[in-house]
Each structure stands twice: as structure tokens, then as C-alpha cells.
Motif scaffolding. Structure first.
Motif, PDB file in Angstrom:
ATOM      1  N   GLY A  64       0.798  -1.222   0.000  1.00  0.00           N
ATOM      2  CA  GLY A  64       0.000   0.000   0.000  1.00  0.00           C
ATOM      3  C   GLY A  64       0.828   1.267   0.000  1.00  0.00           C
ATOM      4  O   GLY A  64       2.056   1.244   0.072  1.00  0.00           O
ATOM      5  N   GLY A  65       0.134   2.379  -0.094  1.00  0.00           N
ATOM      6  CA  GLY A  65       0.759   3.690  -0.005  1.00  0.00           C
ATOM      7  C   GLY A  65       1.377   4.198  -1.288  1.00  0.00           C
ATOM      8  O   GLY A  65       1.866   5.322  -1.346  1.00  0.00           O
ATOM      9  N   VAL A  66       1.368   3.387  -2.330  1.00  0.00           N
ATOM     10  CA  VAL A  66       2.020   3.767  -3.584  1.00  0.00           C
ATOM     11  C   VAL A  66       1.311   4.948  -4.235  1.00  0.00           C
ATOM     12  O   VAL A  66       1.948   5.789  -4.862  1.00  0.00           O
ATOM     13  N   LEU A  67      -0.001   5.044  -4.060  1.00  0.00           N
ATOM     14  CA  LEU A  67      -0.759   6.148  -4.643  1.00  0.00           C
ATOM     15  C   LEU A  67      -1.136   7.221  -3.625  1.00  0.00           C
ATOM     16  O   LEU A  67      -2.044   8.001  -3.867  1.00  0.00           O
ATOM     17  N   ASP A  68      -0.404   7.285  -2.524  1.00  0.00           N
ATOM     18  CA  ASP A  68      -0.689   8.343  -1.540  1.00  0.00           C
ATOM     19  C   ASP A  68      -0.414   9.726  -2.114  1.00  0.00           C
ATOM     20  O   ASP A  68      -1.090  10.690  -1.786  1.00  0.00           O
ATOM     21  N   SER A  69       0.605   9.814  -2.959  1.00  0.00           N
ATOM     22  CA  SER A  69       0.965  11.076  -3.610  1.00  0.00           C
ATOM     23  C   SER A  69       1.867  10.755  -4.787  1.00  0.00           C
ATOM     24  O   SER A  69       2.390   9.637  -4.902  1.00  0.00           O
ATOM     25  N   ALA A  70       2.083  11.745  -5.648  1.00  0.00           N
ATOM     26  CA  ALA A  70       3.005  11.545  -6.769  1.00  0.00           C
ATOM     27  C   ALA A  70       4.416  11.287  -6.250  1.00  0.00           C
ATOM     28  O   ALA A  70       5.154  10.481  -6.809  1.00  0.00           O
ATOM     29  N   GLU A  71       4.770  11.938  -5.149  1.00  0.00           N
ATOM     30  CA  GLU A  71       6.088  11.737  -4.556  1.00  0.00           C
ATOM     31  C   GLU A  71       6.220  10.322  -4.003  1.00  0.00           C
ATOM     32  O   GLU A  71       7.271   9.686  -4.138  1.00  0.00           O
ATOM     33  N   ALA A  72       5.157   9.825  -3.365  1.00  0.00           N
ATOM     34  CA  ALA A  72       5.180   8.450  -2.847  1.00  0.00           C
ATOM     35  C   ALA A  72       5.348   7.463  -3.996  1.00  0.00           C
ATOM     36  O   ALA A  72       6.128   6.514  -3.901  1.00  0.00           O
ATOM     37  N   PHE A  73       4.635   7.687  -5.091  1.00  0.00           N
ATOM     38  CA  PHE A  73       4.769   6.803  -6.247  1.00  0.00           C
ATOM     39  C   PHE A  73       6.205   6.796  -6.753  1.00  0.00           C
ATOM     40  O   PHE A  73       6.785   5.741  -7.022  1.00  0.00           O
TER      41      PHE A  73
END
Length: 116
Positions: A64-73
Motif C-alpha cells: 500500500g501507499g504507492v498512490l498516496d501522492s506523486a512523490e510516494a509513487f
């Protein structure tokens, strides 16, 4: 792993087998690293060069968390590439688990990664 090493063009994982608790991608790295090592060992067993096998990570239910933000991605994509993944798949964001996310974030990622 041996079947993938012997016959596959692409090996696919979604993280911890039978895991449906989306751990943050940073916390999933050790398990993913272990899977990649097992895959590479299986390739060695059957006499295949590991680099000839693409590696696809399906995120969402276990990672999870990959789409939390563009930076996270971007961070996740870099970490996964370091592990040897050639492809990372995210699902179209929905309001609920396991594909929870914001469409605006996905659009931002697409804009950043567009060749145009």
C-alpha cells in the motif's frame, strides 16, 4: 518460482502471499527482496539468466501507499526498481480498500511520466 524461472516471460507478485493487509510499501521491501532472491535462486537452479525474466509488482491489496501522492509513487517506483522490478502496476483509484486512492494523484503521476 521454479515454474516462472523455467517458462515465464514475466514473474508477477502482489507482495506477501495471501496477505490482504496493505502494508506501507516501505515495510513491504524486505518481503519483496526475499521473493526476488528466491526467484533468482530458482533461475540459477534451472540454468536461466535472471535478467531475462521481467518482474511485475501488482500493488494494492498487500503493498500500500504507492498512490498516496506523486512523490510516494516516485519513491516506491525507485525502491522497486532497486529490487529488480521491471514493472509496477497500480489500479484505478477507488474510495475503498484494496484500491483506495485519489484519481487526481494518478493523473498527476501520469502527467509527470508522460513522454509528451
Amino acid at each position: 518460482m521454479r515454474l516462472a524461472a523455467r517458462y515465464a516471460d514475466v514473474w508477477v507478485t502482489s507482495g506477501t502471499p495471501n496477505g490482504f493487509d496493505a502494508v506501507p510499501y516501505q515495510a513491504a521491501v524486505p518481503a519483496l527482496r526475499a521473493q526476488v532472491r528466491a526467484l533468482e535462486a530458482a533461475c540459477a537452479e534451472v540454468g536461466r539468466e535472471p535478467s531475462t525474466l521481467d518482474r511485475l509488482l501488482l500493488t494494492g491489496a498487500s503493498v500500500g501507499g504507492v498512490l498516496d501522492s506523486a512523490e510516494a509513487f516516485s519513491d516506491a517506483e525507485g525502491r522497486f526498481a532497486e529490487l529488480g522490478f521491471t514493472d509496477v502496476v497500480v489500479h484505478w483509484p477507488r474510495p475503498e480498500f484494496p484500491f483506495e486512492g485519489d484519481v487526481a494523484v494518478l493523473e498527476s503521476i501520469a502527467e509527470r511520466n508522460s513522454p509528451c
